[in-house]
Design a protein around this motif. Structure first.
Motif, PDB file in Angstrom:
ATOM      1  N   ARG A  76     -10.340  -8.703   3.236  1.00 11.70           N
ATOM      2  CA  ARG A  76      -9.909  -9.892   2.271  1.00 11.70           C
ATOM      3  C   ARG A  76      -9.012 -11.565   2.692  1.00 11.70           C
ATOM      4  N   GLU A  77      -8.317 -11.009   4.244  1.00  8.97           N
ATOM      5  CA  GLU A  77      -8.022 -11.859   4.722  1.00  8.97           C
ATOM      6  C   GLU A  77      -9.273 -12.446   5.788  1.00  8.97           C
ATOM      7  N   GLY A  78     -10.143 -12.483   5.029  1.00  5.36           N
ATOM      8  CA  GLY A  78     -11.751 -12.444   6.511  1.00  5.36           C
ATOM      9  C   GLY A  78     -11.756 -12.450   7.616  1.00  5.36           C
ATOM     10  N   ARG A  79     -10.395 -11.210   8.153  1.00  2.00           N
ATOM     11  CA  ARG A  79     -10.493 -10.361   9.042  1.00  2.00           C
ATOM     12  C   ARG A  79     -11.525  -9.140   9.011  1.00  2.00           C
ATOM     13  N   GLN A  80     -11.626  -8.525  10.425  1.00  2.00           N
ATOM     14  CA  GLN A  80     -12.187  -7.341  10.960  1.00  2.00           C
ATOM     15  C   GLN A  80     -11.076  -6.719  11.811  1.00  2.00           C
ATOM     16  N   ALA A  81     -10.727  -5.827  12.060  1.00  2.00           N
ATOM     17  CA  ALA A  81     -10.370  -4.688  12.557  1.00  2.00           C
ATOM     18  C   ALA A  81     -10.656  -3.525  12.932  1.00  2.00           C
ATOM     19  N   SER A  82     -10.472  -3.154  14.014  1.00  2.00           N
ATOM     20  CA  SER A  82     -11.526  -1.878  14.209  1.00  2.00           C
ATOM     21  C   SER A  82     -10.887  -0.350  14.038  1.00  2.00           C
ATOM     22  N   ARG A  83     -11.054   0.319  13.932  1.00  2.00           N
ATOM     23  CA  ARG A  83     -10.068   1.522  13.743  1.00  2.00           C
ATOM     24  C   ARG A  83      -9.021   1.556  14.101  1.00  2.00           C
ATOM     25  N   ASP A  84      -9.111   1.629  15.801  1.00  2.00           N
ATOM     26  CA  ASP A  84      -7.621   2.047  16.776  1.00  2.00           C
ATOM     27  C   ASP A  84      -7.262   0.594  16.692  1.00  2.00           C
ATOM     28  N   GLU A  85      -7.527  -1.035  15.992  1.00  2.00           N
ATOM     29  CA  GLU A  85      -6.965  -1.776  15.947  1.00  2.00           C
ATOM     30  C   GLU A  85      -6.100  -1.501  14.416  1.00  2.00           C
ATOM     31  N   LEU A  86      -6.494  -0.564  13.962  1.00  2.00           N
ATOM     32  CA  LEU A  86      -5.551  -0.588  12.545  1.00  2.00           C
ATOM     33  C   LEU A  86      -4.755   0.455  12.474  1.00  2.00           C
ATOM     34  N   TYR A  87      -5.024   1.379  13.708  1.00  2.00           N
ATOM     35  CA  TYR A  87      -3.526   2.154  13.844  1.00  2.00           C
ATOM     36  C   TYR A  87      -2.780   1.494  14.282  1.00  2.00           C
ATOM     37  N   GLN A  88      -2.866   0.314  15.661  1.00  2.00           N
ATOM     38  CA  GLN A  88      -1.595  -0.275  15.641  1.00  2.00           C
ATOM     39  C   GLN A  88      -1.179  -0.869  15.202  1.00  2.00           C
ATOM     40  N   ILE A  89      -1.901  -1.992  14.233  1.00  2.00           N
ATOM     41  CA  ILE A  89      -1.371  -2.497  13.035  1.00  2.00           C
ATOM     42  C   ILE A  89      -0.575  -1.930  12.534  1.00  2.00           C
ATOM     43  N   ALA A  90      -0.838  -0.332  12.283  1.00  2.00           N
ATOM     44  CA  ALA A  90      -0.488  -0.213  10.474  1.00  2.00           C
ATOM     45  C   ALA A  90       0.781   0.976  11.214  1.00  2.00           C
ATOM     46  N   SER A  91       1.281   1.425  12.180  1.00  2.00           N
ATOM     47  CA  SER A  91       2.447   0.714  13.278  1.00  2.00           C
ATOM     48  C   SER A  91       3.374   0.112  13.381  1.00  2.00           C
ATOM     49  N   MET A  92       2.671  -0.841  13.525  1.00  2.00           N
ATOM     50  CA  MET A  92       4.345  -1.686  13.472  1.00  2.00           C
ATOM     51  C   MET A  92       4.451  -3.249  12.072  1.00  2.00           C
ATOM     52  N   VAL A  93       3.875  -2.027  11.147  1.00  2.00           N
ATOM     53  CA  VAL A  93       4.594  -2.594   9.261  1.00  2.00           C
ATOM     54  C   VAL A  93       5.459  -2.560   8.574  1.00  2.00           C
ATOM     55  N   GLU A  94       6.197  -3.766   8.522  1.00  2.00           N
ATOM     56  CA  GLU A  94       7.817  -3.003   8.288  1.00  2.00           C
ATOM     57  C   GLU A  94       7.735  -2.421   7.369  1.00  2.00           C
ATOM     58  N   ASP A  95       8.661  -1.837   6.944  1.00  2.00           N
ATOM     59  CA  ASP A  95       9.455  -0.599   6.019  1.00  2.00           C
ATOM     60  C   ASP A  95       9.104  -1.276   4.767  1.00  2.00           C
ATOM     61  N   ASP A  96       9.873  -2.457   4.175  1.00  2.00           N
ATOM     62  CA  ASP A  96       9.786  -3.093   3.026  1.00  2.00           C
ATOM     63  C   ASP A  96       8.791  -3.388   2.577  1.00  2.00           C
ATOM     64  N   ARG A  97       7.124  -3.823   3.262  1.00  2.00           N
ATOM     65  CA  ARG A  97       5.917  -4.290   3.502  1.00  2.00           C
ATOM     66  C   ARG A  97       4.931  -3.619   2.556  1.00  2.00           C
ATOM     67  N   VAL A  98       4.894  -3.958   1.204  1.00  2.00           N
ATOM     68  CA  VAL A  98       4.204  -3.303   0.139  1.00  2.00           C
ATOM     69  C   VAL A  98       2.470  -3.938   0.861  1.00  2.00           C
ATOM     70  N   LEU A  99       1.954  -1.998   0.682  1.00  2.00           N
ATOM     71  CA  LEU A  99       0.797  -2.418   1.616  1.00  2.00           C
ATOM     72  C   LEU A  99      -0.538  -2.097   0.327  1.00  2.00           C
ATOM     73  N   GLY A 100      -0.532  -1.599  -0.480  1.00  2.00           N
ATOM     74  CA  GLY A 100      -0.998  -1.567  -1.820  1.00  2.00           C
ATOM     75  C   GLY A 100      -1.496  -0.159  -2.111  1.00  2.00           C
ATOM     76  N   SER A 101      -1.601   0.808  -0.582  1.00  2.00           N
ATOM     77  CA  SER A 101      -1.802   1.862  -0.448  1.00  2.00           C
ATOM     78  C   SER A 101      -1.259   2.609  -1.247  1.00  2.00           C
ATOM     79  N   GLU A 102       0.079   2.476  -1.551  1.00  2.00           N
ATOM     80  CA  GLU A 102       1.406   3.272  -1.962  1.00  2.00           C
ATOM     81  C   GLU A 102       0.610   4.336  -2.580  1.00  2.00           C
ATOM     82  N   PHE A 103       1.165   5.957  -2.844  1.00  2.00           N
ATOM     83  CA  PHE A 103       0.703   6.060  -4.394  1.00  2.00           C
ATOM     84  C   PHE A 103       1.943   5.453  -5.113  1.00  2.00           C
ATOM     85  N   PRO A 104       1.470   5.822  -7.227  1.00  2.00           N
ATOM     86  CA  PRO A 104       0.232   5.973  -7.042  1.00  2.00           C
ATOM     87  C   PRO A 104      -0.517   4.513  -7.279  1.00  2.00           C
TER      88      PRO A 104
END
Length: 301
Positions: A76-104
């Protein structure tokens, strides 16, 4: 064929509608909402369009839900990332950041998708009493979440609509992860699985801290009832990412609740086979049989 896209929910989910004939002169069609997998980290392309075409050929109106993940947020931000890049980005997400994927939240997006379809049945030429959901892997968890929770007051409150608007009439679950705690225990017992990956996947689903109430709601076999829609499940015994016991335990809960169900387990096959043909890159002619088996079941044959 007509293609239409619309946003859904409060984050970065989008629905792609792929429609056959529409208009008052045509007979109403069944509809399917597709929930691809992707560990709640991204939305798999292999489990979207390829699946859609099989349903289109059988006369279904198709809706692909690209529910909120860190991957859809980046897109949505106009960027593209491979699956491996997404894993790297995900590993650095701040604890208090809301991603939208959190249940429910993805469950709310799926419920809103069903409500949108029913609110526009004439535009989409859909039979409001024949709308189902199919989910793969994490998308199977999402699909089954709606199927066991659609009639709860807490979900109606979150969606802001009566439950009748987002009730699924049937569900299809493909190698679904339905019990995260169980899946982790099996991986630990067998000495397999990447602890870093499993930790990231947990962060995507539950946030930085797992609440007991959320874990219970997300453990779907605990909430199967007589109101759960008829269910078709397929899995492979050879799956070493999502273990087949997820499907077997859920089928057992369906049986105890008196819900019509059918399950097919294939001995060989890795995780994420989708339609198991050339179009998705991994051919398994035996596993491909889940598609005609599913349609025979859906059509009552």
């Amino acid at each position: 064929m007509k293609i239409k896209k619309f946003k859904i929910g409060d984050y970065h989910a989008e629905v792609t509608a792929i429609l056959g004939e529409t208009g008052v002169k045509f007979e109403k069609k069944p509809a399917i909402v597709i929930c691809p997998g992707g560990s709640y980290m991204y939305v798999s392309k292999r489990e979207s369009e390829a699946v859609a075409y099989d349903f289109l050929k059988r006369g279904y109106q198709v809706f692909i839900l690209n529910y909120s993940t860190i991957g859809t947020m980046i897109e949505r931000e106009g960027r593209q990332a491979s699956r491996d890049e997404l894993y790297q980005i995900a590993s650095m997400v701040e604890d208090d950041r809301v991603l939208g994927s959190e249940f429910p939240n993805p469950l709310i997006e799926l419920a809103l998708t069903f409500a949108h379809i029913r609110e526009h049945i004439h535009e989409y030429n859909v039979d409001s009493d024949n709308i189902g959901v199919i989910g793969f892997s994490a998308g199977g968890h999402l699909a089954a979440s709606l199927s066991v929770h659609w009639n709860t007051d807490w979900l109606s409150d979150l969606v802001g609509k009566e439950a009748r608007w987002f009730r699924p009439n049937f569900q299809v679950l493909a190698y679904p992860i339905l019990d995260y705690e169980l899946n982790g225990e099996i991986a630990k017992e067998r000495g397999v699985g990447d602890p870093i990956y499993m930790s990231m996947a947990s962060r995507m689903v539950f946030g930085a801290k797992i609440e007991d109430d959320i874990l219970d709601k997300a453990t779907l076999k605990n909430h199967v009832s007589s109101d759960t829609p008829k269910t078709f499940i397929w899995h492979t015994v050879g799956d070493r990412l999502v273990y087949v016991k997820n499907a077997l335990d859920f089928a057992d809960a369906l049986e105890k609740a008196g819900v019509p169900w059918e399950i097919h387990t294939f001995n060989k096959g890795d995780h994420g086979l989708s339609v198991a043909s050339e179009i998705t890159g991994t051919v398994n002619t035996h596993v491909q049989k889940w598609i005609p088996l599913m349609f025979e079941w859906l059509e009552g044959k």
